[in-house]
Design an enzyme around this catalytic site. Structure first.
Site, PDB file in Angstrom:
ATOM      1  N   ARG A 121      17.901   4.748  23.149  1.00  0.00           N
ATOM      2  CA  ARG A 121      18.045   3.964  21.908  1.00  0.00           C
ATOM      3  C   ARG A 121      17.739   2.474  22.081  1.00  0.00           C
ATOM      4  NH1 ARG A 121      22.407   7.402  21.415  1.00  0.00           N
ATOM      5  NH2 ARG A 121      22.032   9.039  19.880  1.00  0.00           N
ATOM      6  N   LYS A 143       5.408  -6.068  18.098  1.00  0.00           N
ATOM      7  CA  LYS A 143       4.838  -4.789  17.629  1.00  0.00           C
ATOM      8  C   LYS A 143       4.485  -3.956  18.848  1.00  0.00           C
ATOM      9  CE  LYS A 143       2.529  -5.895  13.278  1.00  0.00           C
ATOM     10  NZ  LYS A 143       1.211  -5.943  12.641  1.00  0.00           N
ATOM     11  N   GLU A 185     -10.078 -13.426  19.651  1.00  0.00           N
ATOM     12  CA  GLU A 185      -8.729 -13.479  19.047  1.00  0.00           C
ATOM     13  C   GLU A 185      -8.222 -14.919  18.981  1.00  0.00           C
ATOM     14  OE1 GLU A 185      -6.599 -11.574  17.427  1.00  0.00           O
ATOM     15  OE2 GLU A 185      -7.439  -9.574  17.725  1.00  0.00           O
ATOM     16  N   LYS A 227       0.784 -18.007  17.115  1.00  0.00           N
ATOM     17  CA  LYS A 227       1.278 -16.657  16.797  1.00  0.00           C
ATOM     18  C   LYS A 227       2.806 -16.665  16.708  1.00  0.00           C
ATOM     19  CE  LYS A 227       1.011 -11.804  17.145  1.00  0.00           C
ATOM     20  NZ  LYS A 227       0.495 -10.574  17.658  1.00  0.00           N
ATOM     21  N   GLU A 237       6.172  -8.794   8.795  1.00  0.00           N
ATOM     22  CA  GLU A 237       4.897  -8.760   8.079  1.00  0.00           C
ATOM     23  C   GLU A 237       5.071  -8.427   6.604  1.00  0.00           C
ATOM     24  OE1 GLU A 237       1.324  -7.577  10.369  1.00  0.00           O
ATOM     25  OE2 GLU A 237       0.923  -6.274   8.667  1.00  0.00           O
ATOM     26  N   ARG A 241       2.750 -13.159   7.670  1.00  0.00           N
ATOM     27  CA  ARG A 241       2.212 -12.691   8.954  1.00  0.00           C
ATOM     28  C   ARG A 241       0.856 -12.007   8.772  1.00  0.00           C
ATOM     29  NH1 ARG A 241       5.582  -9.528  13.805  1.00  0.00           N
ATOM     30  NH2 ARG A 241       3.779  -9.036  15.059  1.00  0.00           N
ATOM     31  N   ASN A 245      -4.097 -11.002  10.294  1.00  0.00           N
ATOM     32  CA  ASN A 245      -5.053  -9.883  10.161  1.00  0.00           C
ATOM     33  C   ASN A 245      -6.437 -10.340   9.718  1.00  0.00           C
ATOM     34  OD1 ASN A 245      -3.036  -8.165  10.896  1.00  0.00           O
ATOM     35  ND2 ASN A 245      -2.465  -7.649   8.794  1.00  0.00           N
ATOM     36  N   HIS A 248      -9.458  -8.297  10.498  1.00  0.00           N
ATOM     37  CA  HIS A 248      -8.987  -6.987  10.975  1.00  0.00           C
ATOM     38  C   HIS A 248      -9.272  -5.846   9.998  1.00  0.00           C
ATOM     39  CE1 HIS A 248      -7.225  -9.326  14.112  1.00  0.00           C
ATOM     40  NE2 HIS A 248      -6.640  -8.295  14.675  1.00  0.00           N
ATOM     41  N   HIS A 252     -10.975  -3.209  12.071  1.00  0.00           N
ATOM     42  CA  HIS A 252     -10.328  -1.913  12.352  1.00  0.00           C
ATOM     43  C   HIS A 252     -11.196  -0.753  11.888  1.00  0.00           C
ATOM     44  CE1 HIS A 252      -5.881  -3.367  12.658  1.00  0.00           C
ATOM     45  NE2 HIS A 252      -6.506  -3.389  13.823  1.00  0.00           N
ATOM     46  N   HIS A 265     -11.483  -4.173  21.043  1.00  0.00           N
ATOM     47  CA  HIS A 265     -10.743  -4.612  19.854  1.00  0.00           C
ATOM     48  C   HIS A 265     -11.232  -5.992  19.390  1.00  0.00           C
ATOM     49  CE1 HIS A 265      -7.454  -5.101  17.070  1.00  0.00           C
ATOM     50  NE2 HIS A 265      -7.122  -6.246  17.649  1.00  0.00           N
TER      51      HIS A 265
HETATM   52  N1  LIG Z   1       0.936  -4.938  19.654  1.00  0.00           N
HETATM   53  C1  LIG Z   1       0.062  -5.729  19.087  1.00  0.00           C
HETATM   54  O1  LIG Z   1       0.419  -6.627  18.313  1.00  0.00           O
HETATM   55  C2  LIG Z   1      -1.400  -5.540  19.413  1.00  0.00           C
HETATM   56  C3  LIG Z   1      -2.338  -6.496  18.969  1.00  0.00           C
HETATM   57  C4  LIG Z   1      -3.680  -6.315  19.339  1.00  0.00           C
HETATM   58  C5  LIG Z   1      -4.061  -5.219  20.117  1.00  0.00           C
HETATM   59  N2  LIG Z   1      -3.107  -4.318  20.516  1.00  0.00           N
HETATM   60  C6  LIG Z   1      -3.472  -3.174  21.367  1.00  0.00           C
HETATM   61  O2  LIG Z   1      -3.872  -3.682  22.631  1.00  0.00           O
HETATM   62  C7  LIG Z   1      -4.777  -2.747  23.217  1.00  0.00           C
HETATM   63  C8  LIG Z   1      -5.973  -3.501  23.727  1.00  0.00           C
HETATM   64  O3  LIG Z   1      -5.523  -4.431  24.672  1.00  0.00           O
HETATM   65  P1  LIG Z   1      -6.453  -4.916  25.873  1.00  0.00           P
HETATM   66  O4  LIG Z   1      -7.739  -5.389  25.331  1.00  0.00           O
HETATM   67  O5  LIG Z   1      -5.639  -5.821  26.702  1.00  0.00           O
HETATM   68  O6  LIG Z   1      -6.820  -3.516  26.568  1.00  0.00           O
HETATM   69  P2  LIG Z   1      -6.384  -2.793  27.919  1.00  0.00           P
HETATM   70  O7  LIG Z   1      -4.942  -2.894  28.149  1.00  0.00           O
HETATM   71  O8  LIG Z   1      -6.978  -1.439  27.837  1.00  0.00           O
HETATM   72  O9  LIG Z   1      -7.142  -3.636  29.029  1.00  0.00           O
HETATM   73  C9  LIG Z   1      -8.553  -3.691  29.009  1.00  0.00           C
HETATM   74  C10 LIG Z   1      -9.124  -3.404  30.380  1.00  0.00           C
HETATM   75  O10 LIG Z   1      -8.880  -4.514  31.217  1.00  0.00           O
HETATM   76  C11 LIG Z   1      -8.337  -4.078  32.467  1.00  0.00           C
HETATM   77  N3  LIG Z   1      -7.530  -5.191  32.957  1.00  0.00           N
HETATM   78  C12 LIG Z   1      -6.341  -5.623  32.517  1.00  0.00           C
HETATM   79  N4  LIG Z   1      -5.998  -6.760  33.131  1.00  0.00           N
HETATM   80  C13 LIG Z   1      -6.999  -7.043  34.000  1.00  0.00           C
HETATM   81  C14 LIG Z   1      -7.241  -8.121  34.907  1.00  0.00           C
HETATM   82  N5  LIG Z   1      -6.408  -9.154  35.019  1.00  0.00           N
HETATM   83  N6  LIG Z   1      -8.368  -8.066  35.652  1.00  0.00           N
HETATM   84  C15 LIG Z   1      -9.248  -7.056  35.514  1.00  0.00           C
HETATM   85  N7  LIG Z   1      -9.097  -6.040  34.655  1.00  0.00           N
HETATM   86  C16 LIG Z   1      -7.973  -6.051  33.899  1.00  0.00           C
HETATM   87  C17 LIG Z   1      -7.604  -2.816  32.138  1.00  0.00           C
HETATM   88  O11 LIG Z   1      -7.522  -2.000  33.270  1.00  0.00           O
HETATM   89  C18 LIG Z   1      -8.512  -2.200  31.082  1.00  0.00           C
HETATM   90  O12 LIG Z   1      -9.542  -1.482  31.685  1.00  0.00           O
HETATM   91  C19 LIG Z   1      -5.122  -1.723  22.157  1.00  0.00           C
HETATM   92  O13 LIG Z   1      -4.400  -0.555  22.407  1.00  0.00           O
HETATM   93  C20 LIG Z   1      -4.628  -2.378  20.866  1.00  0.00           C
HETATM   94  O14 LIG Z   1      -4.235  -1.422  19.908  1.00  0.00           O
HETATM   95  C21 LIG Z   1      -1.798  -4.463  20.188  1.00  0.00           C
END
Ligand SMILES: NC(=O)c1ccc[n+]([C@@H]2O[C@H](COP(=O)([O-])OP(=O)(O)OC[C@H]3O[C@@H](n4cnc5c(N)ncnc54)[C@H](O)[C@@H]3O)[C@@H](O)[C@H]2O)c1
Length: 364
Positions: A121, A143, A185, A227, A237, A241, A245, A248, A252, A265
């Site tokens: 929980r 999130k 971003e 942020k 949101e 907030r 987006n 987005h 998306h 992304h």
């Molecule tokens: N929660 C939120 O508010 C929010 C906002 C935007 C995106 N997201 C989510 O985030 C995810 C995308 O995040 P991301 O782009 O970080 O992707 P990811 O976590 O898949 O990382 C991208 C790649 O980079 C590699 N990597 C990570 N750190 C590294 C480093 N220091 N050196 C070398 N390689 C490295 C990882 O192994 C992976 O292959 C998606 O699932 C998306 O839905 C969430």
């Protein structure tokens, strides 16, 4: 080290940004009330690249720290990935007092944060993001979630970390596309809230692409502050907030229409911002000269994967799965000037669909 604060009353938490975060991680977590060894959750690759420095610092403060290693990639952010993580937590004897450390990109912070939100929980976790995108976006704001068959991020929660620890020296090993993805971003943050940040990115772009720590620390800090302020003003949101987006809605839809394979992304958000700029000028919401300035900055970051071959119908269908049409109108975020965004609840859906077709054609 820069310290920012996301202000949410008794759930407020610090966001640390710097080049010496790894060495100080144990001390920073102790200051946040972590007394027993936390459980580190990461990817094999990230542990290989950057795990040792962090683990040494943690073990200096806490003694032996268990590590759960997860396969890289979006497929780990799933029901089966979550179950595997729960299994490991039970096997380690985790309980309600445990604290998880999410050490990785957005996949790890979303998955680990969601495990923390639901395990017994709800337990504590800290985010230790290693991609630029995660440092400026996914690790901040609470999130968390996973993907299911019906779509991405559809199962989730709002569960804030006790701290965010961002060491920009980890960004040195990011590949070019992942780095650019995070820069898009940050550009979004500037576009919606700070023209000065846009100017800084414009001036420092080459240093950012060369992964110079000083330049990276400045923009990560700046974007985190933006942020954090937006989230503090509208945690769930309700309205404000939503300005986060910007880019987005169409971004998306492009990601989904291409099965999450063609764009990162951030790249999808970059295309989404270009589309929103173009539609914004068409609707007389933004002066064309300003739109062009931002478009030029986005294009200077790098070349985006092509839109060629993407069907309008597929993008539109994806957009409708994400967004509701009410009375023929759709809600979207537009800029009124550089550094200022507004939510428009009344965009004509027919016009948007026809614009999409024209945009895909002219940008292919
Ligand atoms: N929660 C939120 O508010 C929010 C906002 C935007 C995106 N997201 C989510 O985030 C995810 C995308 O995040 P991301 O782009 O970080 O992707 P990811 O976590 O898949 O990382 C991208 C790649 O980079 C590699 N990597 C990570 N750190 C590294 C480093 N220091 N050196 C070398 N390689 C490295 C990882 O192994 C992976 O292959 C998606 O699932 C998306 O839905 C969430």
């Amino acid at each position: 080290m820069d310290t920012h604060r996301l202000r949410l009353g008794d759930r407020s938490y610090p966001i640390y940004v710097g080049i010496d975060i790894a060495e100080n991680a144990g001390r920073l977590l102790k200051n946040r009330g972590v007394t027993a060894p936390p459980i580190l959750v990461s990817e094999y690759r990230i542990m290989r690249l950057h795990g040792q420095r962090l683990l040494q610092a943690l073990e200096r403060e806490f003694g032996s720290v268990p590590v759960i290693r997860i396969k890289a990639g979006e497929s780990s952010k799933s029901q089966s990935g979550l179950q595997k993580l729960y299994d490991r937590l039970f096997r380690l004897g985790a309980d309600r007092t445990s604290c998880l450390l999410a050490f990785g990109g957005g996949v790890i912070t979303d998955l680990t944060g969601f495990a923390a939100a639901t395990f017994m929980r709800g337990i504590r976790y800290a985010s230790i993001p290693t991609t630029l995108l995660a440092q400026v976006d996914s690790s901040i704001g609470g999130k968390v979630g996973i993907n299911v068959l019906q779509g991405k991020n559809l199962i989730g929660a709002f569960h804030h970390p006790i701290a965010v620890l961002s060491d920009v020296s980890w960004l040195d090993t990011l590949d070019d596309r992942e780095l650019a993805s995070g820069i898009y971003e940050v550009i979004k943050c500037g576009a919606i809230k700070s023209q000065r940040l846009l100017r800084r990115i414009d001036e420092d772009l080459q240093d950012l692409l060369d992964r110079r720590c000083g330049a990276l620390q400045t923009i990560v800090s700046w974007a985190c502050r933006i942020k954090a302020d937006v989230v503090a003003a509208d945690e769930r949101e309700q309205e404000f907030r939503m300005i986060l987006n910007f880019g987005h809605t169409i971004g998306h839809a492009l990601e989904a229409a291409t099965g999450y394979r063609r764009f990162t992304h951030g790249e999808a958000v970059a295309w989404g911002m270009l589309a929103a700029l173009s539609l914004g000028t068409e609707l007389n919401l933004l002066a064309p000269l300003k739109a062009r300035r931002l478009e030029n900055l986005i294009r200077r970051v790098g070349s985006l994967p092509t839109l060629r071959g993407i069907e309008t119908g597929e993008v539109w269908a994806s957009l409708l799965r994400d967004k509701k049409i009410r009375g023929g109108k759709i809600r979207m975020v537009f800029l009124s000037r550089l550094g200022r965004a507004e939510v428009h609840p009344d965009i004509d859906a027919k016009h948007l669909k026809s614009f999409l077709g024209r945009f895909l054609l002219s940008s292919s």
